[in-house]
Design a protein around this motif. Sequence first.
Motif, PDB file in Angstrom:
ATOM      1  N   TRP A 255      53.589  39.787  48.104  1.00  0.00           N
ATOM      2  CA  TRP A 255      53.700  39.833  46.647  1.00  0.00           C
ATOM      3  C   TRP A 255      54.547  38.669  46.173  1.00  0.00           C
ATOM      4  O   TRP A 255      55.331  38.094  46.920  1.00  0.00           O
ATOM      5  CB  TRP A 255      54.330  41.156  46.193  1.00  0.00           C
ATOM      6  N   ARG A 256      54.358  38.301  44.925  1.00  0.00           N
ATOM      7  CA  ARG A 256      55.263  37.354  44.278  1.00  0.00           C
ATOM      8  C   ARG A 256      55.177  37.533  42.774  1.00  0.00           C
ATOM      9  O   ARG A 256      54.287  38.203  42.265  1.00  0.00           O
ATOM     10  CB  ARG A 256      54.956  35.930  44.703  1.00  0.00           C
ATOM     11  N   GLU A 257      56.134  36.915  42.113  1.00  0.00           N
ATOM     12  CA  GLU A 257      56.140  37.004  40.661  1.00  0.00           C
ATOM     13  C   GLU A 257      55.780  35.646  40.091  1.00  0.00           C
ATOM     14  O   GLU A 257      56.269  34.627  40.570  1.00  0.00           O
ATOM     15  CB  GLU A 257      57.517  37.442  40.161  1.00  0.00           C
ATOM     16  N   ALA A 258      54.898  35.641  39.130  1.00  0.00           N
ATOM     17  CA  ALA A 258      54.565  34.405  38.431  1.00  0.00           C
ATOM     18  C   ALA A 258      54.651  34.682  36.940  1.00  0.00           C
ATOM     19  O   ALA A 258      54.076  35.672  36.470  1.00  0.00           O
ATOM     20  CB  ALA A 258      53.162  33.942  38.814  1.00  0.00           C
ATOM     21  N   ASP A 259      55.383  33.866  36.238  1.00  0.00           N
ATOM     22  CA  ASP A 259      55.609  34.056  34.798  1.00  0.00           C
ATOM     23  C   ASP A 259      56.147  35.457  34.510  1.00  0.00           C
ATOM     24  O   ASP A 259      55.732  36.103  33.544  1.00  0.00           O
ATOM     25  CB  ASP A 259      54.306  33.844  33.995  1.00  0.00           C
ATOM     26  N   GLY A 260      57.012  35.932  35.385  1.00  0.00           N
ATOM     27  CA  GLY A 260      57.625  37.246  35.178  1.00  0.00           C
ATOM     28  C   GLY A 260      56.691  38.415  35.450  1.00  0.00           C
ATOM     29  O   GLY A 260      57.041  39.561  35.205  1.00  0.00           O
ATOM     30  N   ARG A 261      55.485  38.151  35.945  1.00  0.00           N
ATOM     31  CA  ARG A 261      54.548  39.246  36.223  1.00  0.00           C
ATOM     32  C   ARG A 261      54.333  39.380  37.720  1.00  0.00           C
ATOM     33  O   ARG A 261      54.104  38.383  38.409  1.00  0.00           O
ATOM     34  CB  ARG A 261      53.207  38.995  35.540  1.00  0.00           C
ATOM     35  N   PRO A 262      54.412  40.628  38.240  1.00  0.00           N
ATOM     36  CA  PRO A 262      54.226  40.815  39.673  1.00  0.00           C
ATOM     37  C   PRO A 262      52.748  40.727  40.086  1.00  0.00           C
ATOM     38  O   PRO A 262      51.880  41.263  39.388  1.00  0.00           O
ATOM     39  CB  PRO A 262      54.769  42.222  39.931  1.00  0.00           C
ATOM     40  N   HIS A 263      52.500  40.053  41.187  1.00  0.00           N
ATOM     41  CA  HIS A 263      51.156  39.960  41.748  1.00  0.00           C
ATOM     42  C   HIS A 263      51.200  40.407  43.193  1.00  0.00           C
ATOM     43  O   HIS A 263      52.166  40.141  43.898  1.00  0.00           O
ATOM     44  CB  HIS A 263      50.651  38.512  41.722  1.00  0.00           C
ATOM     45  N   VAL A 264      50.113  41.037  43.620  1.00  0.00           N
ATOM     46  CA  VAL A 264      49.997  41.439  45.020  1.00  0.00           C
ATOM     47  C   VAL A 264      48.787  40.729  45.595  1.00  0.00           C
ATOM     48  O   VAL A 264      47.732  40.659  44.950  1.00  0.00           O
ATOM     49  CB  VAL A 264      49.833  42.969  45.127  1.00  0.00           C
ATOM     50  N   GLU A 265      48.961  40.194  46.810  1.00  0.00           N
ATOM     51  CA  GLU A 265      47.813  39.561  47.453  1.00  0.00           C
ATOM     52  C   GLU A 265      47.350  40.414  48.628  1.00  0.00           C
ATOM     53  O   GLU A 265      48.120  40.696  49.533  1.00  0.00           O
ATOM     54  CB  GLU A 265      48.183  38.155  47.916  1.00  0.00           C
ATOM     55  N   ILE A 266      46.081  40.861  48.541  1.00  0.00           N
ATOM     56  CA  ILE A 266      45.466  41.598  49.654  1.00  0.00           C
ATOM     57  C   ILE A 266      44.038  41.097  49.822  1.00  0.00           C
ATOM     58  O   ILE A 266      43.414  40.670  48.850  1.00  0.00           O
ATOM     59  CB  ILE A 266      45.417  43.133  49.425  1.00  0.00           C
ATOM     60  N   MET A 267      43.520  41.180  51.018  1.00  0.00           N
ATOM     61  CA  MET A 267      42.132  40.809  51.307  1.00  0.00           C
ATOM     62  C   MET A 267      41.784  39.466  50.658  1.00  0.00           C
ATOM     63  O   MET A 267      40.725  39.318  50.054  1.00  0.00           O
ATOM     64  CB  MET A 267      41.172  41.911  50.810  1.00  0.00           C
ATOM     65  N   ASN A 268      42.681  38.506  50.753  1.00  0.00           N
ATOM     66  CA  ASN A 268      42.494  37.164  50.179  1.00  0.00           C
ATOM     67  C   ASN A 268      42.250  37.186  48.674  1.00  0.00           C
ATOM     68  O   ASN A 268      41.542  36.343  48.145  1.00  0.00           O
ATOM     69  CB  ASN A 268      41.324  36.423  50.843  1.00  0.00           C
ATOM     70  N   MET A 269      42.807  38.186  48.012  1.00  0.00           N
ATOM     71  CA  MET A 269      42.663  38.234  46.560  1.00  0.00           C
ATOM     72  C   MET A 269      44.007  38.455  45.931  1.00  0.00           C
ATOM     73  O   MET A 269      44.836  39.197  46.450  1.00  0.00           O
ATOM     74  CB  MET A 269      41.767  39.412  46.175  1.00  0.00           C
ATOM     75  N   ARG A 270      44.209  37.804  44.780  1.00  0.00           N
ATOM     76  CA  ARG A 270      45.464  38.007  44.087  1.00  0.00           C
ATOM     77  C   ARG A 270      45.239  38.949  42.922  1.00  0.00           C
ATOM     78  O   ARG A 270      44.380  38.701  42.087  1.00  0.00           O
ATOM     79  CB  ARG A 270      45.964  36.658  43.590  1.00  0.00           C
ATOM     80  N   LEU A 271      45.974  40.043  42.902  1.00  0.00           N
ATOM     81  CA  LEU A 271      45.790  41.045  41.848  1.00  0.00           C
ATOM     82  C   LEU A 271      47.069  41.207  41.048  1.00  0.00           C
ATOM     83  O   LEU A 271      48.157  41.324  41.611  1.00  0.00           O
ATOM     84  CB  LEU A 271      45.424  42.405  42.470  1.00  0.00           C
ATOM     85  N   GLU A 272      46.906  41.194  39.740  1.00  0.00           N
ATOM     86  CA  GLU A 272      48.067  41.447  38.895  1.00  0.00           C
ATOM     87  C   GLU A 272      48.298  42.952  38.857  1.00  0.00           C
ATOM     88  O   GLU A 272      47.342  43.719  38.752  1.00  0.00           O
ATOM     89  CB  GLU A 272      47.793  40.924  37.486  1.00  0.00           C
ATOM     90  N   ILE A 273      49.531  43.375  38.969  1.00  0.00           N
ATOM     91  CA  ILE A 273      49.791  44.820  38.962  1.00  0.00           C
ATOM     92  C   ILE A 273      50.734  45.168  37.802  1.00  0.00           C
ATOM     93  O   ILE A 273      51.386  44.289  37.239  1.00  0.00           O
ATOM     94  CB  ILE A 273      50.382  45.293  40.310  1.00  0.00           C
TER      95      ILE A 273
END
Length: 367
Positions: A255-273
Amino acid sequence: MMVRIDNLSKRFFSLRGEVAALRGLSLDIHDKEFFVLLGPSGCGKSTLLNLIAGLDSPTGGQIWFDDAVMADADRGVCLSPRKRNVAMVFQSYALYPHLSVFDNIAFPLSIAGMRKDEIAEAVREATDMLELADLLAAKPAELSGGQRQRVAIARALVRKPSVFLLDEPLSNLDAQLRASMRTELKSLQRRLGITTIYVTHDQVEAMSLGDRVAVLHDGRLEQTGSPQELYHRPANAFVGTFIGSPPMNLFEASWREADGRPHVEIMNMRLEIPLHLGQRLRALKGASFLLGMRPENIHAHFSTSSPLGLMATVRSAERLGRETLLHLARGEHRLTALTSAGDFTEGAEISVEFDWDHAHFLARSER
Ligand SMILES: Nc1ncnc2c1ncn2[C@@H]1O[C@H](COP(=O)(O)OP(=O)(O)OP(=O)(O)O)[C@@H](O)[C@H]1O
Ligand SMILES: [Mg+2]
């Protein structure tokens, strides 16, 4: 009676060499509690139960019943089962084949030297409770599996034990009988109020019987909690996948945060949560973790595009009765989703959506 297990270990020395069956396990079992020890084959459940019973002695640690020490490896203390006043029921009912139901149940009282009329009274009480009154003259060979198991339970309870120990007592019974014996056993335990420790490898049995359940794995305690806690808040990936059927999906994730929004990366996809989950991600140590999602929290839709979720291919649809379990693929990754719609066909491209409020962010196991 309270049972306290303090840093208990047990090593066996056999032809295989040294086996560490229990590796420093601590547990507190409350008075009158129905406590379940759950775990896969070989994790140490029977070893722990035998140590509590006094059938074997620990190589480390202590066992307490209320304020009395039952076993203490350092001081070489280990009380016999009789002195502990425990009763145990095994998977094999271990009834005496040549004795009648009455004599089987009376046996522990006869060898304790109890008076005949007292024995008759105690046996009557136990057999009334377990609905065996009509079978007192029968021999074990004439009984059904369920009746034999009830005789074994009556024989264990007739001495009014302080602690009642059961090791997979229902596993020889068919599914229907097992379910009805479970209900009976639970209500019997409630009525008697005897501290009960029940061993099983069956998570459904553990969840339906236990006030609390301890999950064991490889001689260690993974988590202790109510069935609800274990299901909704598993402490790690082992508990997450061991409890619940069909099992939880596990994804390698970062996971990482971009522009203050958390993202999770699974199965080579980045999903905003959802934003509010960022806090739980920050609590994880490090950026990589395991994402747990139960099949019922992954929703499948017929749709050719998926702006927020992701696309997957239906490999097979397994009908479970009311619901269907979809086995899905996304590239080399596999996942399962539970759906009430029954008309998904093999090979269909569908969109799947995660219910993030039911996501489990699990730290990687250190083992
Ligand atoms: N008497 C013994 N001598 C040597 N090793 C033993 C002995 N008893 C148990 N073990 C080993 O200790 C480990 C734990 O065994 P235990 O019987 O407690 O497992 P379990 O959780 O009850 O498994 P199951 O669900 O199959 O009954 C296993 O690796 C087993 O082989
Ligand atoms: Mg066992």
